[in-house]
Write a protein that holds these residues in place. Structure first.
Motif, mmCIF file in Angstrom:
data_model
loop_
_atom_site.group_PDB
_atom_site.id
_atom_site.type_symbol
_atom_site.label_atom_id
_atom_site.label_comp_id
_atom_site.label_asym_id
_atom_site.label_seq_id
_atom_site.Cartn_x
_atom_site.Cartn_y
_atom_site.Cartn_z
ATOM 1 N N LYS A 159 16.374 -14.623 -60.453
ATOM 2 C CA LYS A 159 16.155 -15.818 -61.281
ATOM 3 C C LYS A 159 15.847 -17.028 -60.409
ATOM 4 O O LYS A 159 14.946 -17.822 -60.704
ATOM 5 C CB LYS A 159 17.390 -16.105 -62.137
ATOM 6 N N GLU A 160 16.590 -17.171 -59.306
ATOM 7 C CA GLU A 160 16.336 -18.274 -58.387
ATOM 8 C C GLU A 160 14.941 -18.165 -57.783
ATOM 9 O O GLU A 160 14.208 -19.160 -57.679
ATOM 10 C CB GLU A 160 17.402 -18.287 -57.286
ATOM 11 N N LEU A 161 14.547 -16.957 -57.390
ATOM 12 C CA LEU A 161 13.199 -16.754 -56.849
ATOM 13 C C LEU A 161 12.135 -17.157 -57.859
ATOM 14 O O LEU A 161 11.148 -17.822 -57.519
ATOM 15 C CB LEU A 161 13.010 -15.285 -56.456
ATOM 16 N N THR A 162 12.330 -16.763 -59.101
ATOM 17 C CA THR A 162 11.378 -17.105 -60.159
ATOM 18 C C THR A 162 11.293 -18.611 -60.337
ATOM 19 O O THR A 162 10.202 -19.176 -60.465
ATOM 20 C CB THR A 162 11.791 -16.435 -61.482
ATOM 21 N N ASP A 163 12.454 -19.280 -60.306
ATOM 22 C CA ASP A 163 12.468 -20.739 -60.466
ATOM 23 C C ASP A 163 11.753 -21.431 -59.317
ATOM 24 O O ASP A 163 10.967 -22.373 -59.524
ATOM 25 C CB ASP A 163 13.916 -21.242 -60.532
ATOM 26 N N ILE A 164 12.018 -20.986 -58.092
ATOM 27 C CA ILE A 164 11.400 -21.620 -56.919
ATOM 28 C C ILE A 164 9.884 -21.443 -56.962
ATOM 29 O O ILE A 164 9.121 -22.393 -56.706
ATOM 30 C CB ILE A 164 11.979 -21.027 -55.619
ATOM 31 N N ASN A 165 9.423 -20.245 -57.300
ATOM 32 C CA ASN A 165 7.984 -20.016 -57.428
ATOM 33 C C ASN A 165 7.381 -20.907 -58.500
ATOM 34 O O ASN A 165 6.315 -21.502 -58.305
ATOM 35 C CB ASN A 165 7.720 -18.545 -57.760
ATOM 36 N N ARG A 166 8.049 -21.005 -59.630
ATOM 37 C CA ARG A 166 7.530 -21.810 -60.739
ATOM 38 C C ARG A 166 7.426 -23.280 -60.349
ATOM 39 O O ARG A 166 6.409 -23.933 -60.606
ATOM 40 C CB ARG A 166 8.445 -21.652 -61.960
ATOM 41 N N ILE A 167 8.459 -23.796 -59.702
ATOM 42 C CA ILE A 167 8.467 -25.207 -59.309
ATOM 43 C C ILE A 167 7.356 -25.503 -58.306
ATOM 44 O O ILE A 167 6.621 -26.490 -58.424
ATOM 45 C CB ILE A 167 9.850 -25.578 -58.716
ATOM 46 N N ALA A 168 7.240 -24.640 -57.292
ATOM 47 C CA ALA A 168 6.249 -24.872 -56.236
ATOM 48 C C ALA A 168 4.820 -24.742 -56.763
ATOM 49 O O ALA A 168 3.978 -25.622 -56.549
ATOM 50 C CB ALA A 168 6.480 -23.906 -55.082
ATOM 51 N N ILE A 169 4.549 -23.652 -57.460
ATOM 52 C CA ILE A 169 3.192 -23.432 -57.968
ATOM 53 C C ILE A 169 2.817 -24.526 -58.959
ATOM 54 O O ILE A 169 1.680 -25.026 -58.970
ATOM 55 C CB ILE A 169 3.084 -22.035 -58.607
ATOM 56 N N GLY A 170 3.775 -24.945 -59.783
ATOM 57 C CA GLY A 170 3.504 -26.002 -60.744
ATOM 58 C C GLY A 170 3.082 -27.303 -60.097
ATOM 59 O O GLY A 170 2.233 -28.032 -60.618
ATOM 60 N N CYS A 171 3.662 -27.601 -58.921
ATOM 61 C CA CYS A 171 3.299 -28.832 -58.208
ATOM 62 C C CYS A 171 1.821 -28.841 -57.854
ATOM 63 O O CYS A 171 1.124 -29.824 -58.088
ATOM 64 C CB CYS A 171 4.154 -28.965 -56.950
ATOM 65 N N PHE A 172 1.322 -27.729 -57.328
ATOM 66 C CA PHE A 172 -0.073 -27.684 -56.880
ATOM 67 C C PHE A 172 -1.044 -27.515 -58.050
ATOM 68 O O PHE A 172 -2.135 -28.069 -58.035
ATOM 69 C CB PHE A 172 -0.237 -26.571 -55.845
ATOM 70 N N GLN A 173 -0.622 -26.779 -59.054
ATOM 71 C CA GLN A 173 -1.467 -26.654 -60.238
ATOM 72 C C GLN A 173 -1.619 -27.999 -60.937
ATOM 73 O O GLN A 173 -2.643 -28.253 -61.577
ATOM 74 C CB GLN A 173 -0.896 -25.608 -61.189
ATOM 75 N N GLY A 174 -0.624 -28.853 -60.804
ATOM 76 C CA GLY A 174 -0.701 -30.184 -61.392
ATOM 77 C C GLY A 174 -1.821 -31.030 -60.821
ATOM 78 O O GLY A 174 -2.270 -31.998 -61.448
ATOM 79 N N TYR A 175 -2.294 -30.649 -59.630
ATOM 80 C CA TYR A 175 -3.425 -31.338 -59.007
ATOM 81 C C TYR A 175 -4.748 -30.629 -59.301
ATOM 82 O O TYR A 175 -5.798 -31.055 -58.814
ATOM 83 C CB TYR A 175 -3.238 -31.412 -57.493
ATOM 84 N N GLY A 176 -4.691 -29.539 -60.034
ATOM 85 C CA GLY A 176 -5.911 -28.804 -60.369
ATOM 86 C C GLY A 176 -6.248 -27.661 -59.442
ATOM 87 O O GLY A 176 -7.340 -27.095 -59.533
ATOM 88 N N TYR A 177 -5.325 -27.283 -58.561
ATOM 89 C CA TYR A 177 -5.569 -26.183 -57.628
ATOM 90 C C TYR A 177 -5.055 -24.864 -58.193
ATOM 91 O O TYR A 177 -4.199 -24.835 -59.078
ATOM 92 C CB TYR A 177 -4.879 -26.441 -56.288
#
Length: 342
Positions: free
Chosen positions: A208-226
């Motif tokens: 669950k922690e791994l899933t959360d960390i991936n979601r948080i990190a990927i969301g940051c960069f996707q927020g810029y359109g990447y």
């Protein structure tokens, strides 16, 4: 990680008009505006095949534009304080950055997550570059527009331009520091080597922690359109090899055993060729020196043995200088038809 601020900062007065910018760059205002208007056409395209069969396209700026970009680096980017989680192509005498130091951040990792932004440079639009000049540096809108023209090509960030690596490090300036703070509070370490991100922890963790960390990190960069490159998105665990920038970091940064074996074999091959005088198909002397230097840095005892063995195969000139060794090595490379970067 250090006393450095967790967010990039520029603590100098902003440039308020194009005339002041032109003066700082050693141009007249008319020359600067003309250069900015034509900058997008002042590049030569270079394509290099990658291991996966795709192309890496870089752009070599025209001499005049390259000189101005170098001046921009001196005036502005060299005065930025970059946090230490940014490790890619930053000039910093106090805290030198490179792939080895990036790997050191994750030494002893139990779990590491690697992320890579797909087509990072072509996907970095001029809009993001303009935001850096206008809102990070706080320059006047017309100044930001001129600088955007000087540092982008056809609405994207050209890989290979002198200013591009610095802009790449600043592109997430508004949100990346928040990501780092969030990860640190949860016991994770973060670093970015241009478009390669690594997140690691020295503790065991739940799925669950791994899933959360991936979601948080990927969301940051996707927020810029990447987009994240799926083939480079990996979760590495301590019971296997944990690698960062092709270095093993389970304990401390180290070359993989198979790479060390290849380098030893290359040193032996070059030594034999130089000793016997049969240098056809011999690996580059300059390349071999570079590989030995890498071993010296990461494995000092092995590196010293390889360096001694290699040095015995190349006789010193009468003055015994290391410079004469380098010149002799380059001459041998050229005699064997090798391409040498000098």
């Amino acid at each position: 990680m250090s006393s450095r601020p967790n967010k990039p900062s520029y603590n100098f007065a902003p440039v308020k008009d194009v005339k002041t910018l032109a003066l700082a760059l050693g141009l007249t205002e008319r020359q600067l505006n003309r250069l900015a208007a034509n900058a997008g056409n002042m590049y030569r395209r270079n394509a290099v095949a990658k291991k996966d069969g795709s192309e890496r396209v870089t752009w070599d700026a025209h001499k005049q534009l390259k000189a101005v970009q170098g001046r921009i680096n001196q005036l502005f980017f060299h005065k930025v304080l970059f946090p230490l989680y940014l490790q890619g192509s930053i000039r910093d005498r106090a805290y030198p950055r490179d792939y080895v130091r990036n790997a050191e951040i994750h030494a002893g990792a139990h779990i590491a997550i690697t992320l890579d932004i797909a087509d990072f440079f072509p996907s970095t639009r001029a809009e993001l570059v303009r935001d850096i000049w206008k809102n990070f540096f706080r320059f006047a809108p017309d100044v930001a527009e001129v600088l955007t023209c000087l540092t982008t090509k056809d609405d994207f960030l050209p890989q290979g331009a002198r200013t591009s690596s610095y802009l790449a490090n600043l592109v997430f300036w508004q949100r990346e520091h928040n990501l780092v703070e969030t990860l640190e509070k949860r016991g994770w370490r973060y670093s970015r080597l241009t478009d390669d991100m690594t997140i690691s922890t020295t503790a065991d963790t739940s799925e669950k922690e791994l899933t959360d960390i991936n979601r948080i990190a990927i969301g940051c960069f996707q927020g810029y359109g990447y987009s994240i490159k799926r083939s480079k998105h990996k979760v590495l665990r301590r019971n296997h090899r944990v690698t960062v920038n092709s270095l093993v970091v389970n304990v401390h940064p180290a070359l993989p055993k198979e790479e060390r074996r290849r380098i030893r074999a290359q040193v032996h091959q070059v030594k034999q060729a130089l000793t016997s005088g049969t240098q056809a198909n011999m690996p580059s002397v300059a390349s071999t020196r570079g590989k030995i230097a890498k071993v010296v840095r990461l494995h000092p005892e092995l590196g010293a043995r390889l360096s001694d063995a290699f040095g015995q195969a190349i006789p010193f000139d009468s003055d015994g200088s290391s410079e004469s060794l380098d010149e002799r090595g380059i001459a041998m490379d050229r005699a064997c038809g090798a391409t040498v970067a000098v």
